[in-house]
Design a protein around this motif. Sequence first.
Motif, PDB file in Angstrom:
ATOM      1  N   THR B  21      56.808  82.047  38.542  1.00 13.50           N
ATOM      2  CA  THR B  21      55.879  82.988  39.183  1.00 13.50           C
ATOM      3  C   THR B  21      56.313  83.253  40.622  1.00 13.50           C
ATOM      4  OG1 THR B  21      54.096  82.101  37.835  1.00 13.50           O
ATOM      5  CG2 THR B  21      53.446  83.414  39.741  1.00 13.50           C
ATOM      6  N   TRP B  22      56.656  82.163  41.346  1.00  6.07           N
ATOM      7  CA  TRP B  22      57.090  82.353  42.741  1.00  6.07           C
ATOM      8  C   TRP B  22      58.411  83.135  42.782  1.00  6.07           C
ATOM      9  CZ3 TRP B  22      52.584  81.488  43.051  1.00  6.07           C
ATOM     10  CH2 TRP B  22      51.930  80.283  43.097  1.00  6.07           C
ATOM     11  N   GLY B  23      59.289  82.868  41.800  1.00  5.62           N
ATOM     12  CA  GLY B  23      60.560  83.586  41.748  1.00  5.62           C
ATOM     13  C   GLY B  23      60.344  85.078  41.541  1.00  5.62           C
ATOM     14  N   ALA B  24      59.422  85.417  40.638  1.00  2.81           N
ATOM     15  CA  ALA B  24      59.146  86.833  40.374  1.00  2.81           C
ATOM     16  C   ALA B  24      58.564  87.497  41.623  1.00  2.81           C
ATOM     17  CB  ALA B  24      58.190  86.961  39.192  1.00  2.81           C
ATOM     18  N   LEU B  25      57.704  86.772  42.332  1.00  8.05           N
ATOM     19  CA  LEU B  25      57.133  87.338  43.565  1.00  8.05           C
ATOM     20  C   LEU B  25      58.227  87.565  44.615  1.00  8.05           C
ATOM     21  CD1 LEU B  25      53.781  85.359  43.951  1.00  8.05           C
ATOM     22  CD2 LEU B  25      54.030  87.847  43.782  1.00  8.05           C
ATOM     23  N   MET B  26      59.147  86.594  44.728  1.00  6.69           N
ATOM     24  CA  MET B  26      60.218  86.725  45.729  1.00  6.69           C
ATOM     25  C   MET B  26      61.132  87.908  45.417  1.00  6.69           C
ATOM     26  SD  MET B  26      60.940  82.686  46.077  1.00  6.69           S
ATOM     27  CE  MET B  26      62.624  82.855  46.528  1.00  6.69           C
ATOM     28  N   ARG B  41      58.051  82.257  51.972  1.00  3.84           N
ATOM     29  CA  ARG B  41      57.736  80.840  52.210  1.00  3.84           C
ATOM     30  C   ARG B  41      57.652  80.070  50.894  1.00  3.84           C
ATOM     31  NH1 ARG B  41      53.225  79.361  56.203  1.00  3.84           N
ATOM     32  NH2 ARG B  41      54.527  77.521  56.307  1.00  3.84           N
ATOM     33  N   LEU B  42      57.630  80.790  49.779  1.00  2.00           N
ATOM     34  CA  LEU B  42      57.580  80.114  48.475  1.00  2.00           C
ATOM     35  C   LEU B  42      58.964  79.655  48.023  1.00  2.00           C
ATOM     36  CD1 LEU B  42      55.216  82.647  46.679  1.00  2.00           C
ATOM     37  CD2 LEU B  42      54.618  80.344  47.419  1.00  2.00           C
ATOM     38  N   ARG B  43      60.011  80.012  48.799  1.00  4.67           N
ATOM     39  CA  ARG B  43      61.377  79.738  48.336  1.00  4.67           C
ATOM     40  C   ARG B  43      61.623  78.245  48.115  1.00  4.67           C
ATOM     41  NH1 ARG B  43      66.515  79.020  50.704  1.00  4.67           N
ATOM     42  NH2 ARG B  43      68.174  79.845  49.360  1.00  4.67           N
ATOM     43  N   GLY B  44      61.170  77.413  49.057  1.00  9.24           N
ATOM     44  CA  GLY B  44      61.367  75.965  48.922  1.00  9.24           C
ATOM     45  C   GLY B  44      60.709  75.431  47.664  1.00  9.24           C
ATOM     46  N   TRP B  45      59.498  75.877  47.403  1.00  3.74           N
ATOM     47  CA  TRP B  45      58.767  75.449  46.202  1.00  3.74           C
ATOM     48  C   TRP B  45      59.511  75.919  44.947  1.00  3.74           C
ATOM     49  CZ3 TRP B  45      52.698  76.087  45.830  1.00  3.74           C
ATOM     50  CH2 TRP B  45      52.246  75.419  44.698  1.00  3.74           C
ATOM     51  N   HIS B  46      59.960  77.203  44.986  1.00  3.25           N
ATOM     52  CA  HIS B  46      60.683  77.768  43.839  1.00  3.25           C
ATOM     53  C   HIS B  46      61.921  76.927  43.499  1.00  3.25           C
ATOM     54  CE1 HIS B  46      62.587  80.725  41.245  1.00  3.25           C
ATOM     55  NE2 HIS B  46      63.639  80.771  42.038  1.00  3.25           N
ATOM     56  N   LEU B  47      62.724  76.616  44.523  1.00  7.86           N
ATOM     57  CA  LEU B  47      63.967  75.877  44.277  1.00  7.86           C
ATOM     58  C   LEU B  47      63.686  74.461  43.766  1.00  7.86           C
ATOM     59  CD1 LEU B  47      66.054  76.863  47.452  1.00  7.86           C
ATOM     60  CD2 LEU B  47      66.376  77.661  45.115  1.00  7.86           C
ATOM     61  N   VAL B  97      58.229  70.133  48.894  1.00  4.41           N
ATOM     62  CA  VAL B  97      57.582  71.444  49.015  1.00  4.41           C
ATOM     63  C   VAL B  97      56.771  71.507  50.311  1.00  4.41           C
ATOM     64  CG1 VAL B  97      55.799  72.927  48.039  1.00  4.41           C
ATOM     65  CG2 VAL B  97      57.526  71.895  46.548  1.00  4.41           C
ATOM     66  N   LEU B  98      55.989  70.463  50.578  1.00  5.64           N
ATOM     67  CA  LEU B  98      55.176  70.447  51.812  1.00  5.64           C
ATOM     68  C   LEU B  98      56.076  70.491  53.045  1.00  5.64           C
ATOM     69  CD1 LEU B  98      52.426  67.863  50.817  1.00  5.64           C
ATOM     70  CD2 LEU B  98      52.165  70.332  51.080  1.00  5.64           C
ATOM     71  N   ALA B  99      57.217  69.773  52.963  1.00  6.52           N
ATOM     72  CA  ALA B  99      58.145  69.778  54.105  1.00  6.52           C
ATOM     73  C   ALA B  99      58.726  71.167  54.328  1.00  6.52           C
ATOM     74  CB  ALA B  99      59.266  68.771  53.860  1.00  6.52           C
ATOM     75  N   SER B 100      58.937  71.912  53.224  1.00  7.55           N
ATOM     76  CA  SER B 100      59.503  73.257  53.377  1.00  7.55           C
ATOM     77  C   SER B 100      58.535  74.184  54.097  1.00  7.55           C
ATOM     78  CB  SER B 100      59.882  73.833  52.009  1.00  7.55           C
ATOM     79  OG  SER B 100      58.726  74.227  51.296  1.00  7.55           O
ATOM     80  N   TRP B 101      57.256  73.818  54.110  1.00 13.54           N
ATOM     81  CA  TRP B 101      56.262  74.607  54.864  1.00 13.54           C
ATOM     82  C   TRP B 101      56.010  74.034  56.259  1.00 13.54           C
ATOM     83  CZ3 TRP B 101      52.299  74.634  50.283  1.00 13.54           C
ATOM     84  CH2 TRP B 101      52.739  75.551  49.319  1.00 13.54           C
ATOM     85  N   GLY B 102      56.678  72.914  56.553  1.00 18.54           N
ATOM     86  CA  GLY B 102      56.453  72.285  57.845  1.00 18.54           C
ATOM     87  C   GLY B 102      55.154  71.508  57.919  1.00 18.54           C
ATOM     88  N   VAL B 103      54.521  71.249  56.767  1.00 20.72           N
ATOM     89  CA  VAL B 103      53.249  70.507  56.759  1.00 20.72           C
ATOM     90  C   VAL B 103      53.501  69.030  57.017  1.00 20.72           C
ATOM     91  CG1 VAL B 103      51.253  69.860  55.347  1.00 20.72           C
ATOM     92  CG2 VAL B 103      52.199  72.163  55.187  1.00 20.72           C
TER      93      VAL B 103
END
Lengths: 144, 147
Positions: B21-26, B41-47, B97-103
């Motif tokens: 889903t994130w890939g299709a959005l990207m 910002r979904l790229r990290g989660w997608h990968l 995933v959280l790290a990819s958002w800087g959380v």
Amino acid sequence: MPRLARLYVKTAFIYLLLALAVDALALMRVPGPLPWAALRPTYWHLFLVGWVTQMIFGAAYWMFPIVGYGPTKRGDERPVWVAWFLLNAGLVLRTVAEPWQARAAGPWPAGLLVAGAWLQWLAGLAFTWHIWPRIRGWYRRGRA
Amino acid sequence: MPRVSRWYLRTAWLHFVLASTWGALMLTYKAWPGLGAWVWRLRGWHLEAMLVGWVAQTILGVLFWWLPKLPGGVSRGPTGPVWLAYGLLNAGVALVVLASWGVVGDGLRAGRALEILAGLAFALNAWPRIRPLVRARPRSTASEPSS
């Protein structure tokens, strides 16, 4: 090995060759209309969607526990057929449209890119629809 | 299919559905940037979800199920390390995933460490099972030459 599984696995092998060919051409820096860096996402998706995911789908359809109905006892096969068509149509569209959009953005490549994206997404949903009930213990007659 | 494999495979399929889903959005964003840069910002989660949550987790789930059983042919070995690997792997994916958002500040390294530990925990079960299938030896008959 059922026909559908053979179809998935053979198609997956074709994508493996395509992905490796794209990467080999990129590594050799063969002159072309595009900077090879623009083809990196294409290479990764030919490899991960066309080869790995399609191989997983084929093996899962073949080897996961049967559910006891349908011609091969694997349940309703229509979503698996639909998934094969959508996945490959989506991936081909993406493979063409993504570098095209990078080279010369416009409504045509943009539209094809979006279509490719969501066709692949629908393929994933269709296959998941089929396989979810088969992630289970072994089927025993009378205990479905 | 054993219970622990069902957990691995169902979770893997959830990762796959989310990641695609994130890939299709990207990809839609590449065509229509008006969708908003937040999509990227979904790229990290997608990968992470595709490579570890989907591909690696599917392989592990199927391996536990398909590898030869331990000598005796009854048991797949202790499931404790396999459950532990399941928890560590998915916690690792979440941290990355959280790290990819800087959380989470150092989540990338911590997440990778959890994923490595998951691999080691899984290997505790799988390693002794990577062996030839042992079948019962057929009884020798009188006509066979003696050695």
